[in-house]
Design a protein around this motif. Structure first.
Motif, PDB file in Angstrom:
ATOM      1  N   VAL A 209       0.835  -1.208   0.000  1.00 24.95           N
ATOM      2  CA  VAL A 209       0.000   0.000   0.000  1.00 24.95           C
ATOM      3  C   VAL A 209       0.870   1.258   0.000  1.00 24.95           C
ATOM      4  O   VAL A 209       0.496   2.279  -0.564  1.00 24.95           O
ATOM      5  CB  VAL A 209      -0.977  -0.001   1.206  1.00 24.95           C
ATOM      6  CG1 VAL A 209      -1.828   1.258   1.229  1.00 24.95           C
ATOM      7  CG2 VAL A 209      -1.860  -1.237   1.179  1.00 24.95           C
ATOM      8  N   GLY A 210       2.034   1.162   0.637  1.00 22.75           N
ATOM      9  CA  GLY A 210       2.945   2.305   0.666  1.00 22.75           C
ATOM     10  C   GLY A 210       2.704   3.262   1.810  1.00 22.75           C
ATOM     11  O   GLY A 210       3.104   4.425   1.736  1.00 22.75           O
ATOM     12  N   LEU A 211       2.069   2.779   2.876  1.00 21.02           N
ATOM     13  CA  LEU A 211       1.823   3.640   4.031  1.00 21.02           C
ATOM     14  C   LEU A 211       3.108   3.791   4.840  1.00 21.02           C
ATOM     15  O   LEU A 211       3.906   2.868   4.947  1.00 21.02           O
ATOM     16  CB  LEU A 211       0.724   3.046   4.906  1.00 21.02           C
ATOM     17  CG  LEU A 211      -0.650   2.871   4.254  1.00 21.02           C
ATOM     18  CD1 LEU A 211      -1.625   2.251   5.243  1.00 21.02           C
ATOM     19  CD2 LEU A 211      -1.182   4.198   3.735  1.00 21.02           C
ATOM     20  N   GLU A 212       3.296   4.945   5.416  1.00 23.25           N
ATOM     21  CA  GLU A 212       4.452   5.207   6.263  1.00 23.25           C
ATOM     22  C   GLU A 212       4.232   4.574   7.633  1.00 23.25           C
ATOM     23  O   GLU A 212       3.097   4.552   8.144  1.00 23.25           O
ATOM     24  CB  GLU A 212       4.657   6.716   6.429  1.00 23.25           C
ATOM     25  CG  GLU A 212       5.057   7.425   5.152  1.00 23.25           C
ATOM     26  CD  GLU A 212       6.427   6.997   4.649  1.00 23.25           C
ATOM     27  OE1 GLU A 212       7.321   6.738   5.489  1.00 23.25           O
ATOM     28  OE2 GLU A 212       6.602   6.918   3.421  1.00 23.25           O
ATOM     29  N   PRO A 213       5.301   4.068   8.252  1.00 21.56           N
ATOM     30  CA  PRO A 213       5.168   3.484   9.593  1.00 21.56           C
ATOM     31  C   PRO A 213       4.497   4.425  10.589  1.00 21.56           C
ATOM     32  O   PRO A 213       3.669   4.002  11.396  1.00 21.56           O
ATOM     33  CB  PRO A 213       6.613   3.181   9.985  1.00 21.56           C
ATOM     34  CG  PRO A 213       7.289   2.912   8.673  1.00 21.56           C
ATOM     35  CD  PRO A 213       6.649   3.893   7.716  1.00 21.56           C
ATOM     36  N   GLU A 214       4.825   5.708  10.519  1.00 18.46           N
ATOM     37  CA  GLU A 214       4.226   6.689  11.434  1.00 18.46           C
ATOM     38  C   GLU A 214       2.707   6.787  11.229  1.00 18.46           C
ATOM     39  O   GLU A 214       1.953   6.899  12.188  1.00 18.46           O
ATOM     40  CB  GLU A 214       4.871   8.055  11.221  1.00 18.46           C
ATOM     41  CG  GLU A 214       4.333   9.108  12.162  1.00 18.46           C
ATOM     42  CD  GLU A 214       4.955  10.479  11.927  1.00 18.46           C
ATOM     43  OE1 GLU A 214       4.861  11.311  12.843  1.00 18.46           O
ATOM     44  OE2 GLU A 214       5.506  10.724  10.835  1.00 18.46           O
ATOM     45  N   TYR A 215       2.270   6.715   9.987  1.00 16.06           N
ATOM     46  CA  TYR A 215       0.837   6.761   9.665  1.00 16.06           C
ATOM     47  C   TYR A 215       0.126   5.586  10.340  1.00 16.06           C
ATOM     48  O   TYR A 215      -0.940   5.747  10.927  1.00 16.06           O
ATOM     49  CB  TYR A 215       0.665   6.709   8.144  1.00 16.06           C
ATOM     50  CG  TYR A 215      -0.769   6.720   7.665  1.00 16.06           C
ATOM     51  CD1 TYR A 215      -1.409   7.919   7.378  1.00 16.06           C
ATOM     52  CD2 TYR A 215      -1.478   5.535   7.473  1.00 16.06           C
ATOM     53  CE1 TYR A 215      -2.715   7.939   6.923  1.00 16.06           C
ATOM     54  CE2 TYR A 215      -2.792   5.552   7.012  1.00 16.06           C
ATOM     55  CZ  TYR A 215      -3.401   6.752   6.744  1.00 16.06           C
ATOM     56  OH  TYR A 215      -4.704   6.764   6.302  1.00 16.06           O
ATOM     57  N   ILE A 216       0.716   4.425  10.259  1.00 17.32           N
ATOM     58  CA  ILE A 216       0.119   3.223  10.864  1.00 17.32           C
ATOM     59  C   ILE A 216       0.114   3.346  12.382  1.00 17.32           C
ATOM     60  O   ILE A 216      -0.872   2.994  13.036  1.00 17.32           O
ATOM     61  CB  ILE A 216       0.870   1.955  10.409  1.00 17.32           C
ATOM     62  CG1 ILE A 216       0.786   1.808   8.878  1.00 17.32           C
ATOM     63  CG2 ILE A 216       0.312   0.711  11.101  1.00 17.32           C
ATOM     64  CD1 ILE A 216       1.750   0.793   8.296  1.00 17.32           C
ATOM     65  N   ALA A 217       1.200   3.869  12.953  1.00 19.03           N
ATOM     66  CA  ALA A 217       1.283   4.023  14.415  1.00 19.03           C
ATOM     67  C   ALA A 217       0.185   4.941  14.945  1.00 19.03           C
ATOM     68  O   ALA A 217      -0.337   4.724  16.037  1.00 19.03           O
ATOM     69  CB  ALA A 217       2.656   4.568  14.816  1.00 19.03           C
ATOM     70  N   HIS A 218      -0.177   5.941  14.160  1.00 20.27           N
ATOM     71  CA  HIS A 218      -1.245   6.861  14.564  1.00 20.27           C
ATOM     72  C   HIS A 218      -2.633   6.252  14.370  1.00 20.27           C
ATOM     73  O   HIS A 218      -3.604   6.773  14.910  1.00 20.27           O
ATOM     74  CB  HIS A 218      -1.159   8.177  13.773  1.00 20.27           C
ATOM     75  CG  HIS A 218      -0.082   9.079  14.252  1.00 20.27           C
ATOM     76  ND1 HIS A 218      -0.230   9.947  15.299  1.00 20.27           N
ATOM     77  CD2 HIS A 218       1.197   9.242  13.826  1.00 20.27           C
ATOM     78  CE1 HIS A 218       0.886  10.615  15.499  1.00 20.27           C
ATOM     79  NE2 HIS A 218       1.773  10.197  14.625  1.00 20.27           N
ATOM     80  N   ARG A 219      -2.724   5.175  13.587  1.00 17.63           N
ATOM     81  CA  ARG A 219      -4.012   4.541  13.265  1.00 17.63           C
ATOM     82  C   ARG A 219      -3.927   3.027  13.431  1.00 17.63           C
ATOM     83  O   ARG A 219      -4.210   2.271  12.501  1.00 17.63           O
ATOM     84  CB  ARG A 219      -4.405   4.889  11.823  1.00 17.63           C
ATOM     85  CG  ARG A 219      -4.592   6.371  11.590  1.00 17.63           C
ATOM     86  CD  ARG A 219      -4.390   6.720  10.115  1.00 17.63           C
ATOM     87  NE  ARG A 219      -4.432   8.158   9.889  1.00 17.63           N
ATOM     88  CZ  ARG A 219      -3.372   8.958  10.034  1.00 17.63           C
ATOM     89  NH1 ARG A 219      -2.209   8.481  10.387  1.00 17.63           N
ATOM     90  NH2 ARG A 219      -3.486  10.258   9.821  1.00 17.63           N
ATOM     91  N   PRO A 220      -3.545   2.557  14.598  1.00 16.04           N
ATOM     92  CA  PRO A 220      -3.317   1.122  14.774  1.00 16.04           C
ATOM     93  C   PRO A 220      -4.578   0.264  14.729  1.00 16.04           C
ATOM     94  O   PRO A 220      -4.483  -0.962  14.615  1.00 16.04           O
ATOM     95  CB  PRO A 220      -2.649   1.031  16.150  1.00 16.04           C
ATOM     96  CG  PRO A 220      -3.210   2.205  16.891  1.00 16.04           C
ATOM     97  CD  PRO A 220      -3.322   3.291  15.842  1.00 16.04           C
TER      98      PRO A 220
END
Length: 179
Positions: free
Chosen positions: A90-101
């Motif tokens: 998908v190409g999501l940034e790790p930080e993006y995922i951390a904010h939306r776990p």
């Protein structure tokens, strides 16, 4: 918890707070559930695994666990496959995922992957008028997702509903194979 010793209950409370979940928050009961009957060593190992797998900093792991403490109960294989999909495909940034776990709580094959393929198909065929936020797409209830992303395109992409259903059952329809 009612059948556990007072000492063990206190340890669970400390552990939940140590994950960054405040006592008064709505997530605190989930944090208690997540840490119940898991040793501190296993929790530390899972935290290290999350850092390595999602490429998160200590702060990002803390934020993610405070928002979704049940990640501690997810298998390493499930976390690894979701990390590979969300970051690499998908190409999501790790930080993006951390904010939306919360998105890590959804089924990879039953929800995340099929919805990603629908949005990618619509974008590739010029059917979406603007970029969509994947988190918002993943968190929609099924009925709303279909109403927003499948039904409006029945004429332009008559096979979309069928392909989406096939993807949800584990198949990869030809229309969803992107080069």
């Amino acid at each position: 918890m009612l059948s556990t010793s007072l000492e063990r209950t206190r340890a669970m409370v400390e552990c939940a707070q140590g994950l960054g979940v405040p006592r008064g928050s709505a997530m605190f009961k989930h944090a208690l559930d997540a840490v119940s009957f898991i040793s501190e060593d296993k929790i530390a190992a899972k935290v290290d695994y999350l850092k390595k797998t999602f490429r998160w900093s200590d702060a990002e792991v803390g934020m993610a666990l405070s928002r979704s403490p049940m990640m501690l109960r997810r298998s390493k294989d499930a976390l690894r496959s979701k990390s590979e999909f969300l970051i690499s495909e998908v190409g999501l940034e790790p930080e993006y995922i951390a904010h939306r776990p919360a998105m890590l709580n959804y089924s990879l094959d039953g929800r995340l992957r099929p919805r990603y393929y629908v949005v990618k198909f619509l974008k590739a065929n010029g059917l979406l008028d603007r970029d969509r936020d994947y988190y918002a797409t993943f968190t929609l209830v099924e009925k709303v997702f279909v109403r927003r992303y499948v039904c409006p395109y029945k004429e332009a992409a008559p096979q979309l509903a069928e392909d989406y259903d096939a993807a949800r059952s584990g198949e990869l329809p030809a229309n969803f194979k992107f080069t």
